[in-house]
Design a protein around this motif. Structure first.
Motif, PDB file in Angstrom:
ATOM      1  N   THR A  11       0.831  -1.208   0.000  1.00 27.91           N
ATOM      2  CA  THR A  11       0.000   0.000   0.000  1.00 27.91           C
ATOM      3  C   THR A  11       0.859   1.249   0.000  1.00 27.91           C
ATOM      4  OG1 THR A  11      -1.716  -1.220   1.196  1.00 27.91           O
ATOM      5  CG2 THR A  11      -1.847   1.191   1.221  1.00 27.91           C
ATOM      6  N   ALA A  12       1.956   1.223   0.731  1.00 28.90           N
ATOM      7  CA  ALA A  12       2.859   2.377   0.758  1.00 28.90           C
ATOM      8  C   ALA A  12       3.485   2.609  -0.622  1.00 28.90           C
ATOM      9  CB  ALA A  12       3.943   2.169   1.812  1.00 28.90           C
ATOM     10  N   MET A  13       3.820   1.529  -1.306  1.00 32.98           N
ATOM     11  CA  MET A  13       4.392   1.678  -2.650  1.00 32.98           C
ATOM     12  C   MET A  13       3.377   2.275  -3.620  1.00 32.98           C
ATOM     13  SD  MET A  13       6.700  -1.808  -2.912  1.00 32.98           S
ATOM     14  CE  MET A  13       6.456  -1.901  -4.643  1.00 32.98           C
ATOM     15  N   VAL A  14       2.138   1.814  -3.540  1.00 37.58           N
ATOM     16  CA  VAL A  14       1.088   2.360  -4.405  1.00 37.58           C
ATOM     17  C   VAL A  14       0.840   3.829  -4.063  1.00 37.58           C
ATOM     18  CG1 VAL A  14      -1.371   2.205  -4.956  1.00 37.58           C
ATOM     19  CG2 VAL A  14       0.014   0.138  -4.847  1.00 37.58           C
ATOM     20  N   ALA A  15       0.847   4.150  -2.766  1.00 39.04           N
ATOM     21  CA  ALA A  15       0.644   5.537  -2.348  1.00 39.04           C
ATOM     22  C   ALA A  15       1.765   6.431  -2.869  1.00 39.04           C
ATOM     23  CB  ALA A  15       0.566   5.623  -0.824  1.00 39.04           C
ATOM     24  N   PHE A  16       2.986   5.942  -2.855  1.00 42.57           N
ATOM     25  CA  PHE A  16       4.099   6.723  -3.384  1.00 42.57           C
ATOM     26  C   PHE A  16       3.935   6.955  -4.882  1.00 42.57           C
ATOM     27  CE2 PHE A  16       8.323   6.982  -5.359  1.00 42.57           C
ATOM     28  CZ  PHE A  16       8.772   8.139  -4.751  1.00 42.57           C
ATOM     29  N   TYR A  17       3.527   5.913  -5.601  1.00 45.06           N
ATOM     30  CA  TYR A  17       3.301   6.049  -7.044  1.00 45.06           C
ATOM     31  C   TYR A  17       2.195   7.074  -7.313  1.00 45.06           C
ATOM     32  CZ  TYR A  17       1.882   4.984 -11.793  1.00 45.06           C
ATOM     33  OH  TYR A  17       1.547   5.087 -13.112  1.00 45.06           O
ATOM     34  N   LEU A  18       1.120   6.999  -6.547  1.00 38.35           N
ATOM     35  CA  LEU A  18       0.028   7.954  -6.723  1.00 38.35           C
ATOM     36  C   LEU A  18       0.462   9.376  -6.376  1.00 38.35           C
ATOM     37  CD1 LEU A  18      -3.026   5.940  -5.383  1.00 38.35           C
ATOM     38  CD2 LEU A  18      -2.554   6.597  -7.738  1.00 38.35           C
ATOM     39  N   LEU A  19       1.329   9.515  -5.395  1.00 37.86           N
ATOM     40  CA  LEU A  19       1.846  10.838  -5.040  1.00 37.86           C
ATOM     41  C   LEU A  19       2.639  11.431  -6.201  1.00 37.86           C
ATOM     42  CD1 LEU A  19       2.202  13.016  -2.835  1.00 37.86           C
ATOM     43  CD2 LEU A  19       4.272  11.806  -2.160  1.00 37.86           C
ATOM     44  N   VAL A  20       3.445  10.617  -6.844  1.00 34.21           N
ATOM     45  CA  VAL A  20       4.207  11.077  -8.008  1.00 34.21           C
ATOM     46  C   VAL A  20       3.255  11.495  -9.124  1.00 34.21           C
ATOM     47  CG1 VAL A  20       5.804  10.344  -9.816  1.00 34.21           C
ATOM     48  CG2 VAL A  20       6.255   9.733  -7.442  1.00 34.21           C
ATOM     49  N   ARG A  21       2.205  10.694  -9.351  1.00 35.87           N
ATOM     50  CA  ARG A  21       1.223  11.041 -10.385  1.00 35.87           C
ATOM     51  C   ARG A  21       0.493  12.337 -10.025  1.00 35.87           C
ATOM     52  NH1 ARG A  21       3.444   9.869 -14.040  1.00 35.87           N
ATOM     53  NH2 ARG A  21       4.870   8.457 -13.093  1.00 35.87           N
ATOM     54  N   ALA A  22       0.176  12.544  -8.741  1.00 35.71           N
ATOM     55  CA  ALA A  22      -0.495  13.777  -8.329  1.00 35.71           C
ATOM     56  C   ALA A  22       0.395  14.984  -8.583  1.00 35.71           C
ATOM     57  CB  ALA A  22      -0.887  13.696  -6.855  1.00 35.71           C
ATOM     58  N   ILE A  23       1.676  14.860  -8.306  1.00 33.91           N
ATOM     59  CA  ILE A  23       2.614  15.958  -8.564  1.00 33.91           C
ATOM     60  C   ILE A  23       2.680  16.242 -10.062  1.00 33.91           C
ATOM     61  CG2 ILE A  23       5.057  16.614  -8.468  1.00 33.91           C
ATOM     62  CD1 ILE A  23       5.171  15.062  -5.778  1.00 33.91           C
ATOM     63  N   ASP A  24       2.680  15.183 -10.868  1.00 35.17           N
ATOM     64  CA  ASP A  24       2.658  15.369 -12.329  1.00 35.17           C
ATOM     65  C   ASP A  24       1.403  16.113 -12.774  1.00 35.17           C
ATOM     66  OD1 ASP A  24       5.072  14.116 -12.637  1.00 35.17           O
ATOM     67  OD2 ASP A  24       4.210  12.186 -13.242  1.00 35.17           O
ATOM     68  N   LEU A  25       0.275  15.763 -12.187  1.00 34.43           N
ATOM     69  CA  LEU A  25      -0.972  16.440 -12.542  1.00 34.43           C
ATOM     70  C   LEU A  25      -0.943  17.905 -12.130  1.00 34.43           C
ATOM     71  CD1 LEU A  25      -3.515  13.634 -11.664  1.00 34.43           C
ATOM     72  CD2 LEU A  25      -3.154  14.637 -13.914  1.00 34.43           C
ATOM     73  N   PHE A  26      -0.398  18.203 -10.950  1.00 33.21           N
ATOM     74  CA  PHE A  26      -0.293  19.591 -10.518  1.00 33.21           C
ATOM     75  C   PHE A  26       0.626  20.394 -11.444  1.00 33.21           C
ATOM     76  CE2 PHE A  26      -1.534  18.184  -6.119  1.00 33.21           C
ATOM     77  CZ  PHE A  26      -2.701  18.930  -6.071  1.00 33.21           C
ATOM     78  N   SER A  27       1.648  19.760 -11.939  1.00 32.56           N
ATOM     79  CA  SER A  27       2.622  20.472 -12.755  1.00 32.56           C
ATOM     80  C   SER A  27       2.112  20.779 -14.167  1.00 32.56           C
ATOM     81  CB  SER A  27       3.925  19.682 -12.835  1.00 32.56           C
ATOM     82  OG  SER A  27       3.733  18.485 -13.545  1.00 32.56           O
ATOM     83  N   THR A  28       0.937  20.273 -14.532  1.00 35.56           N
ATOM     84  CA  THR A  28       0.401  20.593 -15.848  1.00 35.56           C
ATOM     85  C   THR A  28       0.020  22.067 -15.963  1.00 35.56           C
ATOM     86  OG1 THR A  28      -1.860  20.007 -15.220  1.00 35.56           O
ATOM     87  CG2 THR A  28      -0.496  18.262 -16.201  1.00 35.56           C
TER      88      THR A  28
END
Length: 71
Positions: A11-28
């Motif tokens: 779950t922590a690994m998935v949460a980290f992956y989702l955090l990276v994706r959220a940062i990518d979305l913010f950076s758009t």
């Protein structure tokens, strides 16, 4: 116990992956990207709360089983 640790780690690994994706979305730089990023962050928060609740339930059940075995 090993299974619980494995599930929390996964779950922590998935949460980290989702955090990276959220940062990518913010950076758009778009409003839609920012809103989607907030949604992904909310998914991480809800998932973390659910996993924490399950861990607490498991620990409580373990303590109760030990008390029952001692009686």
């Amino acid at each position: 116990m090993k299974t619980a640790v494995l599930m929390v780690a996964a779950t922590a690994m998935v949460a980290f992956y989702l955090l990276v994706r959220a940062i990518d979305l913010f950076s758009t730089g778009t409003i839609a990207g920012a809103l989607l990023g907030v949604g992904v962050l909310l998914l991480i928060a809800v998932g973390g709360l659910l996993v924490a609740g399950e861990v607490r339930l498991g620990l409580g059940s373990s303590r109760l089983a030990k008390r029952l075995a001692a009686e």
